[in-house]
Design a protein around this motif. Structure first.
Motif, short mmCIF file in Angstrom:
data_model
loop_
_atom_site.label_atom_id
_atom_site.label_comp_id
_atom_site.label_asym_id
_atom_site.label_seq_id
_atom_site.Cartn_x
_atom_site.Cartn_y
_atom_site.Cartn_z
N GLN A 83 -61.36 -19.75 -48.66
CA GLN A 83 -61.25 -19.95 -47.39
C GLN A 83 -60.59 -18.56 -46.50
O GLN A 83 -61.31 -17.99 -45.96
CB GLN A 83 -60.87 -21.19 -46.92
CG GLN A 83 -60.97 -21.34 -45.13
CD GLN A 83 -62.20 -21.52 -44.66
OE1 GLN A 83 -63.10 -22.77 -45.51
NE2 GLN A 83 -63.03 -20.54 -44.39
N ARG A 84 -59.84 -18.11 -47.84
CA ARG A 84 -59.32 -16.62 -47.53
C ARG A 84 -60.11 -15.52 -47.22
O ARG A 84 -59.70 -14.54 -46.16
CB ARG A 84 -57.98 -17.20 -47.89
CG ARG A 84 -57.20 -15.61 -47.36
CD ARG A 84 -56.08 -15.10 -48.17
NE ARG A 84 -55.17 -14.25 -48.77
CZ ARG A 84 -54.47 -13.79 -49.21
NH1 ARG A 84 -53.54 -15.01 -50.07
NH2 ARG A 84 -54.09 -12.75 -49.57
N ASP A 135 -62.99 -15.50 -44.39
CA ASP A 135 -62.01 -15.23 -43.17
C ASP A 135 -61.62 -14.24 -42.68
O ASP A 135 -62.34 -13.68 -42.28
CB ASP A 135 -60.41 -15.46 -42.91
CG ASP A 135 -60.70 -17.86 -42.25
OD1 ASP A 135 -61.98 -18.14 -42.40
OD2 ASP A 135 -59.83 -17.98 -42.49
N GLY A 171 -68.86 -17.00 -42.76
CA GLY A 171 -68.84 -18.54 -42.98
C GLY A 171 -69.13 -18.61 -44.50
O GLY A 171 -70.38 -18.58 -44.62
N ARG A 172 -69.39 -20.00 -45.33
CA ARG A 172 -69.67 -20.14 -46.00
C ARG A 172 -71.51 -20.05 -46.00
O ARG A 172 -71.51 -20.02 -47.35
CB ARG A 172 -69.44 -21.33 -46.97
CG ARG A 172 -67.81 -21.57 -46.84
CD ARG A 172 -67.98 -23.21 -47.00
NE ARG A 172 -66.55 -23.47 -47.51
CZ ARG A 172 -65.65 -24.50 -47.90
NH1 ARG A 172 -66.28 -25.74 -48.47
NH2 ARG A 172 -64.57 -24.97 -48.25
#
Length: 350
Positions: A60-61, A64, A69-70
């Motif tokens: 996630q880091r 970001d 986004g995924r």
């Protein structure tokens, strides 16, 4: 193509995002050194648990940091081996689970191929062909590299890897884990003329390595100094210097032979031991004598990292490679000479 790279082969959790059009977009790393230092080496079960705890937050880091986004990922690459099987399974299962959820390709890649091609992430990467010294805690190998997946093993360690020998020497000297940086720091205060340790397997032809005998010689020297009541801080520094000089000389002699044997003018040096300042200094002098060039990854990419996995994965994914859905790979022992070029490599120019 935007490729998420995941590295969990041993004691570092690495994640990176590589964009095949723009280069490295973001990377993050969590090292377990402090956790394992208490035990003087990597504890596999603790390593696996820590990867499980750290991996998703690191993913996630990185997303970001890259501002993505995924659902904007195009593929995922992960280290399939070699390494600790439990640690490898953490990365493999996470990669496959996320790829299935996002309906994107996933590919397991070879850890040492990642190290081998890590200098390709730099602004001035080496051109093929080149010779490569892979030197770390688990591997010491010389490889002739003609292109992606086109590797010929020239020589390797028949016992301890150079990094492993550094760790063992550090333990003998009462130094902290990991041993390489600790021995190098202590060696700075050592007298290079007081002790001379053997340069193993340099008195015979060939490009194989052996550091087990050097380890035994180091232990004998320490015990002799101890028995004579001479093992003070200065003597410990002298032992560290003699050990480091022996390892560096051995690696440089073998690299010189590899360049002469292949006729190549480019040498890549990668893996944790490639950060050793004395090794870099000596290789620079040898390269200058031969009108050759030496290439390294940047400092943070010498040790295990997600960027090298994302890069290698991206090249092979572009060529059409991918895992079968649900067929995770976790290969603790995986010789690199078993790798092959991807079938679609010609269109990559690699």
């Amino acid at each position: 193509m935007r490729v998420l790279g995941i590295e969990t082969s041993c004691d570092e959790t690495g994640v990176a995002l590589y964009d095949t059009e723009r280069g490295l977009a973001a990377d993050a790393l969590h090292s377990q050194i402090a956790m394992h230092a208490e035990y003087g080496g990597v504890v596999p079960e603790l390593a696996s648990r820590d990867h499980t705890r750290r991996l998703l937050p690191l993913i996630q880091r990185v997303l970001d940091d890259a501002g993505l986004g995924r659902d904007e990922l195009d593929a995922i690459a992960y280290t399939a081996g070699p390494g600790l099987v439990g640690a490898l399974m953490v990365g493999a299962s996470t990669a496959h689970g996320l790829a299935r959820a996002l309906d994107i390709p996933v590919l397991g890649v070879h850890h040492m191929e990642g190290h081998l091609l890590a200098p390709m992430l730099e602004d001035a990467p080496p051109a093929f062909p080149f010779a490569a010294l892979l030197v770390s805690g688990g591997h010491t190998q010389l490889v002739e590299v003609a292109g992606l997946g086109r590797y010929r093993l020239l020589g390797e360690s028949v016992d301890d890897a150079a990094g492993e020998a550094f760790d063992k020497a550090a333990k003998m000297l009462g130094l902290d884990y990991p041993g390489g940086p600790a021995v190098a720091r202590l060696a700075e205060d050592g007298d290079p003329t007081r002790l001379r340790f053997p340069r193993p397997m340099t008195d015979r032809p060939g490009l194989d390595f052996s550091f087990s005998g050097l380890k035994t010689h180091t232990l004998t020297a320490i015990r002799q100094l101890e028995a004579a009541g001479d093992l003070d801080e200065k003597a410990r520094a002298d032992v560290a210097r003699a050990f480091e000089e022996a390892v560096v000389d051995t690696l440089v002699i073998k690299c010189r032979r590899a360049l002469d044997q292949t006729g190549l003018k480019r040498l890549v040096v990668a893996g944790g031991v490639s950060a050793n300042a004395r090794l870099r200094e000596r290789l620079a002098r040898e390269a200058a004598k031969r009108d050759a060039e030496v290439f390294y990854p940047r400092g943070r990419f010498c040790t295990d990292n997600g960027a090298m996995i994302a890069y290698v994965g991206a090249q092979r994914l572009l060529a059409g490679e991918r895992d079968e859905l649900g067929q995770m790979q976790a290969v603790p022992r995986w010789p690199m000479d078993g790798l092959e070029p991807p079938e679609g490599m010609d269109r990559l120019g690699l």
